[in-house]
Scaffold this motif. Structure first.
Motif, PDB file in Angstrom:
ATOM      1  N   GLN A   1       0.827  -1.211   0.000  1.00 35.16           N
ATOM      2  CA  GLN A   1       0.000   0.000   0.000  1.00 35.16           C
ATOM      3  C   GLN A   1       0.857   1.256   0.000  1.00 35.16           C
ATOM      4  O   GLN A   1       0.564   2.227  -0.707  1.00 35.16           O
ATOM      5  N   ASP A   2       1.932   1.254   0.807  1.00 37.66           N
ATOM      6  CA  ASP A   2       2.809   2.432   0.856  1.00 37.66           C
ATOM      7  C   ASP A   2       3.492   2.655  -0.489  1.00 37.66           C
ATOM      8  O   ASP A   2       3.573   3.794  -0.972  1.00 37.66           O
ATOM      9  N   TRP A   3       3.987   1.596  -1.098  1.00 35.62           N
ATOM     10  CA  TRP A   3       4.697   1.755  -2.367  1.00 35.62           C
ATOM     11  C   TRP A   3       3.760   2.119  -3.503  1.00 35.62           C
ATOM     12  O   TRP A   3       4.121   2.891  -4.390  1.00 35.62           O
ATOM     13  N   LEU A   4       2.538   1.583  -3.481  1.00 39.96           N
ATOM     14  CA  LEU A   4       1.552   1.982  -4.491  1.00 39.96           C
ATOM     15  C   LEU A   4       1.193   3.458  -4.332  1.00 39.96           C
ATOM     16  O   LEU A   4       0.977   4.161  -5.323  1.00 39.96           O
ATOM     17  N   ARG A   5       1.141   3.917  -3.095  1.00 42.99           N
ATOM     18  CA  ARG A   5       0.858   5.335  -2.854  1.00 42.99           C
ATOM     19  C   ARG A   5       1.957   6.213  -3.438  1.00 42.99           C
ATOM     20  O   ARG A   5       1.679   7.284  -3.998  1.00 42.99           O
ATOM     21  N   VAL A   6       3.204   5.768  -3.326  1.00 42.57           N
ATOM     22  CA  VAL A   6       4.309   6.520  -3.918  1.00 42.57           C
ATOM     23  C   VAL A   6       4.129   6.622  -5.425  1.00 42.57           C
ATOM     24  O   VAL A   6       4.361   7.686  -6.021  1.00 42.57           O
ATOM     25  N   LEU A   7       3.698   5.542  -6.062  1.00 39.11           N
ATOM     26  CA  LEU A   7       3.469   5.587  -7.518  1.00 39.11           C
ATOM     27  C   LEU A   7       2.358   6.573  -7.868  1.00 39.11           C
ATOM     28  O   LEU A   7       2.419   7.228  -8.911  1.00 39.11           O
ATOM     29  N   GLU A   8       1.354   6.685  -7.009  1.00 32.33           N
ATOM     30  CA  GLU A   8       0.295   7.676  -7.247  1.00 32.33           C
ATOM     31  C   GLU A   8       0.830   9.099  -7.126  1.00 32.33           C
ATOM     32  O   GLU A   8       0.453   9.990  -7.892  1.00 32.33           O
TER      33      GLU A   8
END
Length: 258
Positions: free
Chosen positions: A227-234
């Motif tokens: 979730q944290d890494w996907l948020r970075v991609l956003e």
């Protein structure tokens, strides 16, 4: 990065100088030091090779410190890091002789460019010189900590970050970097404390999200790490932080069945 904005302060101190004939070919033929510098920065971002030639011409026409600084920035944009760092060091030496208040910021930039060049000893030497002049310069303490971490001196990096945070306890980038250092020193609990505090101050800080994701993965919380890494991609998909988050996600997928 602080690279392309801080030096505008220098042009204010030079405002009393006579106007220069533009080396870049202005329509009115004349620009102030400040407007010349703004044009040079814009060209550096768009066409660094042309900016380099223009800045050299401006320097030779009497552009002084701002022109020489723009030469260095153009070299950075062209990824000629060694040449750029040497140019900044020479500029800093002359600024020291002139008593410029911007000496330490230029040394800070030189240290960062040596870091980009992966010349860590040179980067550390320049940063240490700057800190000899301003021992409580928070930006430079953080920058030197990054240099020290690159060569595995995590204790030295911690000491710089600890001092920076004593000077400014809510500096979220220092908290994030100290979290990474804690992790490398083997104290994941304190690392998580620092990164959680950083994210409480700046919830969408990509570097902090990446670091917390690493800590989550280490503790077996893979879904939370994802979730944290996907948020970075956003937040920052086309940035170095986005690239790093993507690498972690790919590794997580490779290892998901292990």
């Amino acid at each position: 990065m602080r690279f392309l904005t801080f030096f505008m302060a220098l042009t204010i101190s030079l405002a009393a100088r006579p106007l220069l004939t533009s080396a870049a070919g202005a329509l009115d033929g004349v620009r102030t030091q400040e407007s010349e510098y703004e044009v040079c920065l814009t060209l550096t971002r768009r066409e660094p090779e042309k900016a380099f030639e223009s800045a050299l011409a401006w320097r030779d026409a009497g552009g002084g410190f701002p022109a020489r600084h723009c030469v260095a920035l153009a070299l950075v944009a062209m990824k000629k890091y060694d040449h750029a760092a040497l140019t900044l060091e020479e500029l800093a030496e002359d600024m020291q002789g002139a008593g410029s208040p911007l000496l330490v910021p230029v040394l800070t930039q030189a240290a960062n460019v040596w870091l980009l060049a992966e010349q860590y000893d040179r980067a550390n030497a320049v940063a240490t010189t700057g800190l000899g002049i301003e021992p409580e310069n928070i930006n430079l303490l953080i920058d030197r900590s990054r240099i020290l971490a690159k060569v595995g001196d995590y204790k030295g990096a911690f000491n710089d970050l600890d001092l920076a945070l004593k000077l400014d306890p809510v500096r979220h980038d220092a908290l994030t970097f100290r979290a990474a250092v804690w992790r490398h020193l083997g104290d994941d609990a304190r690392a998580l404390e620092d990164v959680e505090l950083a994210l409480s101050l700046e919830p969408d800080l990509p570097d902090a999200l990446i670091e917390r994701g690493i800590l989550y993965e280490k503790s077996g919380k893979r879904d939370q790490a994802r979730q944290d890494w996907l948020r970075v991609l956003e937040l920052a998909t086309n940035t170095p932080a986005g690239d790093e988050a993507r690498r972690h996600l790919e590794a997580l997928d490779v290892n998901k069945d292990k």
